[in-house]
Design a protein around this motif. Structure first.
Motif: not given
Length: 244
Positions: A77, A192, A195, A197-198, A201-202, A207-208, A210, A213-214
């Protein structure tokens, strides 16, 4: 006040599927990545560096009088490329604030670049970004237009709750187009990119998500313009018209 100094990093990779050699596409006699760097310089918020995986892009950027740094080719990314560039140009940690300005935003106004930094001064904010109210009905249902769903926290300011390609939120009221410019505290960017991939996000390919979610906080400044993000030939033509 936004912590200073600020490092503006413009990630630009040569490989692209929809528009080959996109950063070097000619816009009014100059490469697109240079046009974007010009807008960043005009914003006058800090040092401007182009992070690239291409010696050809680096040469074009330096020929135009801008700074460039070579980064790895395998970054998943732009944020990862920005983080590598940060540590290459500033290994001693002088810069606390990073602005990730995509190299395919040649029409962005300097004022909008400045506005991307403002939400970062809010207490508890990890990442700042931008949104603009959607006025075109077709964009509300267009999955290529990413929407930011947020809770108002001040005048023209939201705390992001979600980003989606769907039409959201439901009911009466404005919808907001996400403008993909990001400002980070240095520690937040480091967290960031560390981390994995969440799930969301997937699923949404955003991407944001992720960060959300964290448990990271993203604040959104509301602006009036949606700069042309050049993804393919149609957007390139729009950008060329803007400079004609």
């Amino acid at each position: 006040m936004v912590p200073m100094p600020v490092l503006v990093v413009i990630p630009a990779r040569l490989g692209a599927t929809r528009l080959p050699r996109k950063p070097l596409a000619d816009i009014g006699g100059r490469p697109m990545v240079v046009r974007t760097a010009e807008k960043a310089r005009a914003a006058d918020v800090g040092r401007v560096v182009v992070a690239t995986d291409s010696s050809e892009i680096r040469a074009a950027v330096e020929a135009a009088g801008f700074e460039a740094v070579m980064t790895r080719e395998d970054h998943p990314s732009g944020s990862d490329r920005v983080f590598e560039a940060l540590n290459l140009v500033d290994p001693d940690g002088a810069f606390d604030t990073l602005l990730n300005l995509q190299g395919d935003f040649p029409t962005i106004s300097p004022e909008t670049v400045k506005r991307a930094l403002a939400p970062l001064s809010g207490k508890g904010c990890d990442i700042a970004t931008l949104g603009a109210e959607i006025h075109d009905e077709a964009e509300k249902t267009n999955p290529n237009v990413v929407k930011v769903v947020g809770s108002p926290i001040g005048e023209r300011r939201l705390r992001a709750l979600y980003f989606t390609r769907a039409t959201a939120p439901w009911g009466e009221g404005p919808l907001f187009h996400h403008v993909g410019v990001y400002a980070f505290h240095r520690a937040a960017l480091g967290r960031f990119v560390s981390l994995p991939p969440s799930v969301l996000e997937t699923r949404e390919k955003l991407e944001q998500l992720r960060a959300l979610e964290a448990g990271m906080r993203i604040d959104v400044g509301i602006v009036d313009e949606v700069p042309v993000g050049v993804d393919g030939p149609a957007e390139l033509e729009l950008a060329r018209r803007a400079f004609a």
